[in-house]
Design a protein around this motif. Structure first.
Motif, PDB file in Angstrom:
ATOM      1  N   GLN A 121       2.911  36.421  11.075  1.00 51.94           N
ATOM      2  CA  GLN A 121       2.894  37.466  10.204  1.00 51.94           C
ATOM      3  C   GLN A 121       1.770  38.651  10.564  1.00 51.94           C
ATOM      4  OE1 GLN A 121       4.687  37.712   7.383  1.00 51.94           O
ATOM      5  NE2 GLN A 121       3.950  39.976   7.109  1.00 51.94           N
ATOM      6  N   HIS A 122       0.599  38.020  11.379  1.00 52.62           N
ATOM      7  CA  HIS A 122      -0.254  38.992  12.040  1.00 52.62           C
ATOM      8  C   HIS A 122       0.362  39.748  13.061  1.00 52.62           C
ATOM      9  CE1 HIS A 122      -4.007  40.418  12.962  1.00 52.62           C
ATOM     10  NE2 HIS A 122      -3.930  39.983  14.350  1.00 52.62           N
ATOM     11  N   ASN A 125       2.713  42.256  11.775  1.00 50.37           N
ATOM     12  CA  ASN A 125       1.635  43.700  11.151  1.00 50.37           C
ATOM     13  C   ASN A 125       1.078  44.458  12.188  1.00 50.37           C
ATOM     14  OD1 ASN A 125       2.074  42.670   8.355  1.00 50.37           O
ATOM     15  ND2 ASN A 125       0.219  41.231   8.603  1.00 50.37           N
ATOM     16  N   GLU A 126       0.802  43.703  13.423  1.00 48.33           N
ATOM     17  CA  GLU A 126       0.276  44.538  14.493  1.00 48.33           C
ATOM     18  C   GLU A 126       1.333  45.510  15.119  1.00 48.33           C
ATOM     19  OE1 GLU A 126      -1.407  41.584  17.497  1.00 48.33           O
ATOM     20  OE2 GLU A 126      -3.254  41.486  16.139  1.00 48.33           O
ATOM     21  N   HIS A 128       3.927  46.295  13.412  1.00 53.58           N
ATOM     22  CA  HIS A 128       4.433  47.249  12.628  1.00 53.58           C
ATOM     23  C   HIS A 128       3.463  48.745  12.804  1.00 53.58           C
ATOM     24  CE1 HIS A 128       7.762  46.221  10.191  1.00 53.58           C
ATOM     25  NE2 HIS A 128       7.099  44.886  10.066  1.00 53.58           N
ATOM     26  N   LYS A 129       2.121  48.477  13.108  1.00 54.40           N
ATOM     27  CA  LYS A 129       1.176  49.188  13.276  1.00 54.40           C
ATOM     28  C   LYS A 129       1.378  49.878  14.512  1.00 54.40           C
ATOM     29  CE  LYS A 129      -4.083  49.544  13.379  1.00 54.40           C
ATOM     30  NZ  LYS A 129      -5.328  48.886  13.545  1.00 54.40           N
ATOM     31  N   ASN A 219      10.363  42.280  16.200  1.00 51.12           N
ATOM     32  CA  ASN A 219      10.208  41.800  14.749  1.00 51.12           C
ATOM     33  C   ASN A 219      11.340  41.148  14.271  1.00 51.12           C
ATOM     34  OD1 ASN A 219       7.857  43.430  14.612  1.00 51.12           O
ATOM     35  ND2 ASN A 219       8.892  45.452  14.424  1.00 51.12           N
TER      36      ASN A 219
END
Length: 248
Positions: A121-122, A125-126, A128-129, A219
Protein backbone atom coordinates in the motif's frame (compact mmCIF):
# COMPACT_ATOMS: atom_id res chain seq x y z
CA UNK A 1 63.82 -31.35 -96.96
CA UNK A 2 67.15 -29.81 -98.11
CA UNK A 3 65.59 -28.57 -101.34
CA UNK A 4 63.49 -26.01 -99.45
CA UNK A 5 66.42 -24.18 -97.86
CA UNK A 6 70.09 -23.48 -98.53
CA UNK A 7 72.89 -22.38 -96.23
CA UNK A 8 75.02 -19.44 -97.31
CA UNK A 9 78.15 -18.02 -95.75
CA UNK A 10 76.28 -15.73 -93.37
CA UNK A 11 72.59 -16.35 -94.17
CA UNK A 12 70.05 -19.07 -94.72
CA UNK A 13 67.89 -18.94 -97.86
CA UNK A 14 64.36 -20.37 -97.92
CA UNK A 15 62.08 -21.12 -100.81
CA UNK A 16 58.93 -19.01 -101.31
CA UNK A 17 56.20 -19.74 -98.74
CA UNK A 18 58.47 -21.60 -96.34
CA UNK A 19 58.93 -18.59 -94.00
CA UNK A 20 55.15 -18.16 -93.76
CA UNK A 21 54.84 -21.86 -92.98
CA UNK A 22 57.47 -21.59 -90.25
CA UNK A 23 55.72 -18.51 -88.85
CA UNK A 24 52.45 -20.47 -88.81
CA UNK A 25 54.14 -23.30 -86.92
CA UNK A 26 55.61 -20.75 -84.52
CA UNK A 27 52.23 -19.05 -83.93
CA UNK A 28 50.54 -22.44 -83.45
CA UNK A 29 53.17 -23.38 -80.90
CA UNK A 30 52.79 -20.05 -79.10
CA UNK A 31 48.98 -20.40 -79.15
CA UNK A 32 49.28 -23.89 -77.69
CA UNK A 33 51.65 -22.61 -75.02
CA UNK A 34 49.29 -19.70 -74.20
CA UNK A 35 46.35 -22.08 -73.92
CA UNK A 36 48.37 -24.35 -71.66
CA UNK A 37 49.43 -21.38 -69.48
CA UNK A 38 45.84 -20.05 -69.33
CA UNK A 39 44.58 -23.51 -68.43
CA UNK A 40 47.12 -23.83 -65.64
CA UNK A 41 46.39 -20.34 -64.27
CA UNK A 42 42.61 -20.83 -64.45
CA UNK A 43 42.98 -24.19 -62.74
CA UNK A 44 45.08 -22.57 -60.01
CA UNK A 45 42.59 -19.70 -59.58
CA UNK A 46 39.62 -22.08 -59.50
CA UNK A 47 41.34 -24.31 -56.98
CA UNK A 48 42.26 -21.28 -54.86
CA UNK A 49 38.64 -20.04 -54.96
CA UNK A 50 37.41 -23.54 -54.12
CA UNK A 51 39.80 -23.81 -51.16
CA UNK A 52 38.64 -20.40 -49.86
CA UNK A 53 35.00 -21.40 -50.24
CA UNK A 54 35.72 -24.70 -48.53
CA UNK A 55 37.48 -22.94 -45.66
CA UNK A 56 34.58 -20.47 -45.32
CA UNK A 57 32.06 -23.31 -45.38
CA UNK A 58 34.02 -25.17 -42.70
CA UNK A 59 34.14 -22.03 -40.50
CA UNK A 60 30.39 -21.46 -40.98
CA UNK A 61 29.64 -25.10 -40.18
CA UNK A 62 31.85 -24.87 -37.12
CA UNK A 63 30.03 -21.80 -35.79
CA UNK A 64 26.59 -23.24 -36.59
CA UNK A 65 27.42 -26.53 -34.88
CA UNK A 66 28.83 -24.66 -31.89
CA UNK A 67 25.65 -22.55 -31.69
CA UNK A 68 23.48 -25.65 -31.92
CA UNK A 69 25.57 -27.38 -29.25
CA UNK A 70 25.28 -24.36 -26.94
CA UNK A 71 21.55 -24.21 -27.57
CA UNK A 72 21.11 -27.90 -26.77
CA UNK A 73 23.22 -27.45 -23.64
CA UNK A 74 21.15 -24.44 -22.56
CA UNK A 75 17.92 -26.39 -23.13
CA UNK A 76 19.29 -29.26 -21.07
CA UNK A 77 20.35 -26.87 -18.31
CA UNK A 78 16.93 -25.16 -18.31
CA UNK A 79 15.20 -28.54 -18.14
CA UNK A 80 17.46 -29.62 -15.29
CA UNK A 81 16.86 -26.35 -13.45
CA UNK A 82 13.11 -26.70 -13.86
CA UNK A 83 13.23 -30.26 -12.48
CA UNK A 84 15.36 -29.17 -9.52
CA UNK A 85 13.13 -26.17 -8.81
CA UNK A 86 10.04 -28.35 -9.04
CA UNK A 87 11.52 -30.75 -6.48
CA UNK A 88 12.46 -27.86 -4.20
CA UNK A 89 9.00 -26.37 -4.62
CA UNK A 90 7.40 -29.69 -3.68
CA UNK A 91 9.58 -29.92 -0.58
CA UNK A 92 8.78 -26.31 0.33
CA UNK A 93 5.07 -27.02 -0.22
CA UNK A 94 5.17 -30.01 2.10
CA UNK A 95 7.04 -27.95 4.68
CA UNK A 96 4.52 -25.13 4.37
CA UNK A 97 1.62 -27.56 4.76
CA UNK A 98 3.15 -28.91 7.95
CA UNK A 99 3.84 -25.45 9.31
CA UNK A 100 0.38 -24.18 8.34
CA UNK A 101 -1.18 -26.56 10.82
CA UNK A 102 0.36 -24.66 13.67
CA UNK A 103 -1.63 -21.75 15.11
CA UNK A 104 1.51 -19.85 16.03
CA UNK A 105 2.81 -20.10 12.51
CA UNK A 106 -0.53 -18.85 11.24
CA UNK A 107 -0.31 -15.84 13.55
CA UNK A 108 3.23 -15.06 12.40
CA UNK A 109 2.17 -15.49 8.80
CA UNK A 110 -0.79 -13.21 9.43
CA UNK A 111 1.50 -10.53 10.82
CA UNK A 112 3.88 -10.96 7.90
CA UNK A 113 1.04 -10.70 5.41
CA UNK A 114 -0.24 -7.55 7.08
CA UNK A 115 3.23 -6.07 6.86
CA UNK A 116 3.44 -7.01 3.19
CA UNK A 117 0.03 -5.45 2.55
CA UNK A 118 1.14 -2.27 4.30
CA UNK A 119 4.37 -2.19 2.30
CA UNK A 120 2.48 -2.71 -0.94
CA UNK A 121 0.00 0.00 0.00
CA UNK A 122 2.92 2.32 0.79
CA UNK A 123 4.48 1.57 -2.59
CA UNK A 124 1.17 2.25 -4.31
CA UNK A 125 0.89 5.59 -2.50
CA UNK A 126 4.44 6.52 -3.51
CA UNK A 127 3.74 5.61 -7.11
CA UNK A 128 0.55 7.67 -7.07
CA UNK A 129 2.58 10.55 -5.69
CA UNK A 130 5.22 10.13 -8.42
CA UNK A 131 2.44 9.95 -11.00
CA UNK A 132 1.00 13.22 -9.70
CA UNK A 133 4.42 14.87 -9.75
CA UNK A 134 5.04 13.74 -13.32
CA UNK A 135 1.60 14.98 -14.38
CA UNK A 136 2.26 18.34 -12.71
CA UNK A 137 5.66 18.60 -14.39
CA UNK A 138 4.08 17.76 -17.73
CA UNK A 139 1.42 20.45 -17.27
CA UNK A 140 4.09 23.01 -16.28
CA UNK A 141 6.15 22.05 -19.31
CA UNK A 142 3.12 22.38 -21.57
CA UNK A 143 2.38 25.82 -20.13
CA UNK A 144 6.01 26.84 -20.64
CA UNK A 145 5.95 25.48 -24.16
CA UNK A 146 2.72 27.36 -24.88
CA UNK A 147 4.20 30.58 -23.51
CA UNK A 148 7.38 30.13 -25.54
CA UNK A 149 5.36 29.37 -28.64
CA UNK A 150 3.26 32.50 -28.17
CA UNK A 151 6.39 34.55 -27.58
CA UNK A 152 8.04 33.12 -30.67
CA UNK A 153 4.89 33.77 -32.70
CA UNK A 154 4.94 37.37 -31.55
CA UNK A 155 8.64 37.63 -32.36
CA UNK A 156 8.05 36.12 -35.79
CA UNK A 157 5.20 38.53 -36.44
CA UNK A 158 7.35 41.46 -35.37
CA UNK A 159 10.17 40.25 -37.57
CA UNK A 160 7.81 39.86 -40.50
CA UNK A 161 6.54 43.40 -39.99
CA UNK A 162 10.11 44.67 -39.75
CA UNK A 163 10.96 42.74 -42.90
CA UNK A 164 8.02 44.27 -44.76
CA UNK A 165 8.98 47.75 -43.58
CA UNK A 166 12.56 47.13 -44.58
CA UNK A 167 11.50 45.96 -48.02
CA UNK A 168 9.33 49.06 -48.42
CA UNK A 169 12.28 51.29 -47.55
CA UNK A 170 14.87 49.26 -49.45
CA UNK A 171 14.37 51.26 -52.67
CA UNK A 172 15.28 54.56 -51.00
CA UNK A 173 17.69 53.49 -48.29
CA UNK A 174 20.31 50.90 -49.43
CA UNK A 175 21.55 50.42 -45.89
CA UNK A 176 18.25 48.83 -44.95
CA UNK A 177 19.12 45.80 -47.09
CA UNK A 178 21.69 44.76 -44.53
CA UNK A 179 19.11 45.11 -41.77
CA UNK A 180 16.67 43.04 -43.83
CA UNK A 181 19.19 40.23 -44.24
CA UNK A 182 19.97 40.41 -40.54
CA UNK A 183 16.25 40.22 -39.70
CA UNK A 184 15.84 37.28 -42.05
CA UNK A 185 18.68 35.47 -40.28
CA UNK A 186 17.08 36.25 -36.92
CA UNK A 187 13.76 34.93 -38.22
CA UNK A 188 15.39 31.73 -39.44
CA UNK A 189 17.20 31.26 -36.11
CA UNK A 190 13.94 31.82 -34.23
CA UNK A 191 12.22 29.22 -36.39
CA UNK A 192 15.01 26.73 -35.78
CA UNK A 193 14.84 27.31 -32.03
CA UNK A 194 11.08 26.82 -32.18
CA UNK A 195 11.47 23.53 -34.03
CA UNK A 196 14.14 22.34 -31.55
CA UNK A 197 11.89 23.26 -28.62
CA UNK A 198 8.98 21.39 -30.18
CA UNK A 199 11.15 18.29 -30.72
CA UNK A 200 12.42 18.41 -27.11
CA UNK A 201 8.86 18.84 -25.80
CA UNK A 202 7.63 15.94 -27.89
CA UNK A 203 10.47 13.72 -26.64
CA UNK A 204 9.79 14.67 -23.02
CA UNK A 205 6.08 13.97 -23.51
CA UNK A 206 6.82 10.54 -24.95
CA UNK A 207 9.17 9.69 -22.08
CA UNK A 208 6.62 10.95 -19.55
CA UNK A 209 3.87 8.87 -21.15
CA UNK A 210 6.12 5.79 -21.04
CA UNK A 211 6.88 6.44 -17.35
CA UNK A 212 3.18 6.89 -16.58
CA UNK A 213 2.38 3.68 -18.41
CA UNK A 214 5.07 1.80 -16.44
CA UNK A 215 3.71 3.23 -13.17
CA UNK A 216 0.19 2.15 -14.12
CA UNK A 217 1.47 -1.35 -14.88
CA UNK A 218 3.26 -1.47 -11.51
CA UNK A 219 0.10 -0.25 -9.74
CA UNK A 220 -1.99 -2.96 -11.39
CA UNK A 221 0.63 -5.56 -10.46
CA UNK A 222 0.69 -4.37 -6.84
CA UNK A 223 -3.11 -4.40 -6.69
CA UNK A 224 -3.17 -7.96 -8.00
CA UNK A 225 -0.57 -8.95 -5.37
CA UNK A 226 -2.73 -7.38 -2.65
CA UNK A 227 -5.77 -9.26 -3.90
CA UNK A 228 -3.83 -12.53 -3.93
CA UNK A 229 -2.59 -11.91 -0.39
CA UNK A 230 -6.13 -11.11 0.76
CA UNK A 231 -7.45 -14.30 -0.82
CA UNK A 232 -4.66 -16.33 0.76
CA UNK A 233 -5.37 -14.65 4.09
CA UNK A 234 -9.09 -15.50 3.87
CA UNK A 235 -8.32 -19.11 2.89
CA UNK A 236 -5.95 -19.54 5.81
CA UNK A 237 -8.50 -17.92 8.13
CA UNK A 238 -11.11 -20.43 7.00
CA UNK A 239 -8.63 -23.27 7.48
CA UNK A 240 -7.88 -22.00 10.99
CA UNK A 241 -11.61 -21.85 11.78
CA UNK A 242 -12.03 -25.39 10.47
CA UNK A 243 -9.09 -26.62 12.53
CA UNK A 244 -10.50 -24.94 15.67
CA UNK A 245 -13.91 -26.48 15.07
CA UNK A 246 -12.39 -29.95 14.67
CA UNK A 247 -10.29 -29.57 17.84
CA UNK A 248 -13.36 -28.44 19.86
Amino acid sequence: DQQKYQFGKSKIFFRAGLVAYLEKLRSDKLRSACVSIQKTIRCWLARRKYLRMRESAIIIQKHVRAHQARRRAMEAVVLLQSCVRRMMAKKELKKLKVEARSVEHFKKLNVGMENKILQLQHKINEQHKEHGELTERLSVLEKTHTTEREKQCRDIENLRRSEQEARAKAETVPSLLEQLSFLQEELENTRREKEDLEVQTKTFKERTQETIHELNMKNSLLNSNIEELNEEFSIQAQQLKGTGAIES
